[in-house]
Design an enzyme around this catalytic site. Sequence first.
Site, PDB file in Angstrom:
ATOM      1  N   CYS A 155       0.822  -1.228   0.000  1.00 20.94           N
ATOM      2  CA  CYS A 155       0.000   0.000   0.000  1.00 20.94           C
ATOM      3  C   CYS A 155       0.847   1.266   0.000  1.00 20.94           C
ATOM      4  O   CYS A 155       0.361   2.335  -0.375  1.00 20.94           O
ATOM      5  CB  CYS A 155      -0.945   0.000   1.190  1.00 20.94           C
ATOM      6  SG  CYS A 155      -2.084  -1.386   1.177  1.00 20.94           S
TER       7      CYS A 155
ATOM      8  N   HIS B 235      -3.250   7.418   2.021  1.00 23.25           N
ATOM      9  CA  HIS B 235      -3.637   6.111   1.500  1.00 23.25           C
ATOM     10  C   HIS B 235      -5.021   5.795   2.047  1.00 23.25           C
ATOM     11  O   HIS B 235      -5.290   5.990   3.233  1.00 23.25           O
ATOM     12  CB  HIS B 235      -2.619   5.055   1.941  1.00 23.25           C
ATOM     13  CG  HIS B 235      -3.121   3.653   1.727  1.00 23.25           C
ATOM     14  ND1 HIS B 235      -3.655   3.240   0.522  1.00 23.25           N
ATOM     15  CD2 HIS B 235      -3.187   2.586   2.563  1.00 23.25           C
ATOM     16  CE1 HIS B 235      -4.011   1.972   0.638  1.00 23.25           C
ATOM     17  NE2 HIS B 235      -3.749   1.549   1.854  1.00 23.25           N
TER      18      HIS B 235
ATOM     19  N   ASN C 179     -10.119   0.120  -0.538  1.00 23.70           N
ATOM     20  CA  ASN C 179      -8.657   0.185  -0.458  1.00 23.70           C
ATOM     21  C   ASN C 179      -8.076  -0.367  -1.763  1.00 23.70           C
ATOM     22  O   ASN C 179      -8.140  -1.565  -2.016  1.00 23.70           O
ATOM     23  CB  ASN C 179      -8.186  -0.629   0.750  1.00 23.70           C
ATOM     24  CG  ASN C 179      -6.675  -0.602   0.932  1.00 23.70           C
ATOM     25  OD1 ASN C 179      -5.941  -0.150   0.058  1.00 23.70           O
ATOM     26  ND2 ASN C 179      -6.211  -1.098   2.058  1.00 23.70           N
TER      27      ASN C 179
HETATM   28  N1  ACO Z   1     -18.835  -8.224   8.280  1.00 30.09           N
HETATM   29  C1  ACO Z   1     -19.378  -8.480   9.473  1.00 30.09           C
HETATM   30  N2  ACO Z   1     -18.657  -8.872  10.531  1.00 30.09           N
HETATM   31  C2  ACO Z   1     -17.330  -8.994  10.388  1.00 30.09           C
HETATM   32  C3  ACO Z   1     -16.693  -8.746   9.164  1.00 30.09           C
HETATM   33  C4  ACO Z   1     -17.504  -8.359   8.084  1.00 30.09           C
HETATM   34  N3  ACO Z   1     -16.997  -8.075   6.868  1.00 30.09           N
HETATM   35  N4  ACO Z   1     -15.381  -8.961   9.319  1.00 30.09           N
HETATM   36  C5  ACO Z   1     -15.184  -9.317  10.592  1.00 30.09           C
HETATM   37  N5  ACO Z   1     -16.376  -9.352  11.245  1.00 30.09           N
HETATM   38  C6  ACO Z   1     -16.614  -9.687  12.630  1.00 30.09           C
HETATM   39  C7  ACO Z   1     -15.515 -10.520  13.236  1.00 30.09           C
HETATM   40  O1  ACO Z   1     -15.678 -11.878  12.898  1.00 30.09           O
HETATM   41  C8  ACO Z   1     -15.711 -10.247  14.679  1.00 30.09           C
HETATM   42  O2  ACO Z   1     -16.771 -11.035  15.155  1.00 30.09           O
HETATM   43  P1  ACO Z   1     -16.693 -11.710  16.635  1.00 30.09           P
HETATM   44  O3  ACO Z   1     -16.600 -10.543  17.581  1.00 30.09           O
HETATM   45  O4  ACO Z   1     -17.979 -12.458  16.690  1.00 30.09           O
HETATM   46  O5  ACO Z   1     -15.459 -12.547  16.611  1.00 30.09           O
HETATM   47  C9  ACO Z   1     -16.157  -8.796  14.724  1.00 30.09           C
HETATM   48  O6  ACO Z   1     -16.622  -8.498  13.404  1.00 30.09           O
HETATM   49  C10 ACO Z   1     -15.053  -7.851  15.085  1.00 30.09           C
HETATM   50  O7  ACO Z   1     -13.894  -8.186  14.319  1.00 30.09           O
HETATM   51  P2  ACO Z   1     -12.576  -7.377  14.418  1.00 30.09           P
HETATM   52  O8  ACO Z   1     -11.604  -7.920  13.423  1.00 30.09           O
HETATM   53  O9  ACO Z   1     -12.137  -7.314  15.824  1.00 30.09           O
HETATM   54  O10 ACO Z   1     -13.110  -5.957  13.933  1.00 30.09           O
HETATM   55  P3  ACO Z   1     -12.391  -4.580  13.980  1.00 30.09           P
HETATM   56  O11 ACO Z   1     -13.197  -3.624  14.739  1.00 30.09           O
HETATM   57  O12 ACO Z   1     -10.938  -4.702  14.315  1.00 30.09           O
HETATM   58  O13 ACO Z   1     -12.517  -4.162  12.464  1.00 30.09           O
HETATM   59  C11 ACO Z   1     -11.110  -4.043  10.515  1.00 30.09           C
HETATM   60  C12 ACO Z   1     -11.902  -4.934  11.433  1.00 30.09           C
HETATM   61  C13 ACO Z   1     -12.075  -3.107   9.797  1.00 30.09           C
HETATM   62  C14 ACO Z   1     -10.398  -4.895   9.470  1.00 30.09           C
HETATM   63  C15 ACO Z   1     -10.111  -3.241  11.356  1.00 30.09           C
HETATM   64  O14 ACO Z   1      -9.353  -4.075  12.149  1.00 30.09           O
HETATM   65  C16 ACO Z   1      -9.219  -2.420  10.525  1.00 30.09           C
HETATM   66  O15 ACO Z   1      -9.617  -1.440   9.948  1.00 30.09           O
HETATM   67  N6  ACO Z   1      -7.926  -2.792  10.473  1.00 30.09           N
HETATM   68  C17 ACO Z   1      -6.987  -2.106   9.656  1.00 30.09           C
HETATM   69  C18 ACO Z   1      -6.749  -2.989   8.532  1.00 30.09           C
HETATM   70  C19 ACO Z   1      -6.718  -2.313   7.223  1.00 30.09           C
HETATM   71  O16 ACO Z   1      -7.229  -1.237   6.977  1.00 30.09           O
HETATM   72  N7  ACO Z   1      -6.077  -2.997   6.335  1.00 30.09           N
HETATM   73  C20 ACO Z   1      -5.979  -2.555   5.037  1.00 30.09           C
HETATM   74  C21 ACO Z   1      -4.733  -3.055   4.480  1.00 30.09           C
HETATM   75  S1  ACO Z   1      -3.388  -2.344   5.292  1.00 30.09           S
HETATM   76  C22 ACO Z   1      -3.343  -0.868   4.796  1.00 30.09           C
HETATM   77  O17 ACO Z   1      -3.743  -0.558   3.721  1.00 30.09           O
HETATM   78  C23 ACO Z   1      -2.824   0.072   5.768  1.00 30.09           C
END
Ligand code: ACO
Length: 323
Positions: A113, A250, A280
């Site tokens: 990224c 980004h 993204n």
């Molecule tokens: N739809 C519904 N529920 C979901 C989904 C989905 N698409 N994905 C995960 N869940 C559920 C999980 O299973 C979990 O359920 P549980 O509590 O029953 O186990 C719950 O949602 C919470 O999951 P988390 O992974 O803890 O959710 P979080 O609040 O951390 O959000 C996210 C996830 C959006 C990916 C977040 O961690 C994030 O933004 N991380 C940064 C990652 C990122 O942006 N990466 C991009 C690539 S890197 C870059 O470009 C910088």
Amino acid sequence: MIRSVVRGFGSCLPKRIVTNKDLEEQVATSDEWIVQRTGIRQRYIAGEGETTASLGEGAAREALASAGLSVDDIDMIIVATSTPDNTFPAVAVNIQNRLGMHHGFAFDVQAVCSGFVFAMTTADNYIRSSMVRRVLVIGAETFSRILDWNDRTTCVLFGDGAGAVVLEAMEGDGTAADRGILSASLRSDGAHQDKLYVDGGPSTTGTIGHLRMQGREVFKHAVGMITDVIIDAFDRAGLTAADLDWLVPHQANRRIIEGSAKKLDIPMEKVVITVDLHGNTSAASIPLALASAAADGRIKQGDLVMLEAMGGGFTWGAVLLRW
Ligand code: ACO
């Protein structure tokens, strides 16, 4: 002193839009969950015949037209991508050929990224050393092709597309009032490579593999890493966040963007957001955001613009430029 000035910009998106509602039919997710956690409402997904090189070519042609230049005026092409059409040759030579350019040289950089920030910095160094005069810098991706479409934790986050700029050598005074790239700050730390990676490759599985991510771990590191390089880039140019006209981050996640802007005291009115429309798009997200804000007249000549990204590796970096 030679500066690398943005002379033209362009973008290219696949034809097909996939909304969050569309994804509800594919995996156990909801529009509400995706919007609340990421700010993403839709993304563009490449169809048959649309590849990283074809999207990159489209963005490059638009950037050349906006610069009022032809390929004859370009000395070098750099493509930032992690989703090449083939393991080799580079997407950059594929685009070079598509553009009918048979002089100069072209290569890819791979910093996930952060790729566009690394590519801009690379181009700037070639220009400032006088080896080249004009560079097409392209960010192009088809992340849809490395997603596990059964994994709801990753497949809802990404999209496809390409953006490009033409960088041109211009004489400056060597002050922060110059147009062009004023400073940059790049970092990586491979100790984090297991937090965001693709579980395949030519030298291991012989397959292209799928994207795997520990989302929470990425989130935990993102804001601190991003703000560190932004502050370093400001320091190197003798400027501060108060001088900034536009932050072009980004586009991974609205919460990461808001967290970084808040930590730096940059009001959201000065932040370009496209994550709602594009998702993204990895190395393509910054040039896509730049092209949209320059095309609609938000970014104007003389504006101070900060580009920043963080991604797999981890890699992270920032580029400060005057438009
Ligand atoms: N739809 C519904 N529920 C979901 C989904 C989905 N698409 N994905 C995960 N869940 C559920 C999980 O299973 C979990 O359920 P549980 O509590 O029953 O186990 C719950 O949602 C919470 O999951 P988390 O992974 O803890 O959710 P979080 O609040 O951390 O959000 C996210 C996830 C959006 C990916 C977040 O961690 C994030 O933004 N991380 C940064 C990652 C990122 O942006 N990466 C991009 C690539 S890197 C870059 O470009 C910088």
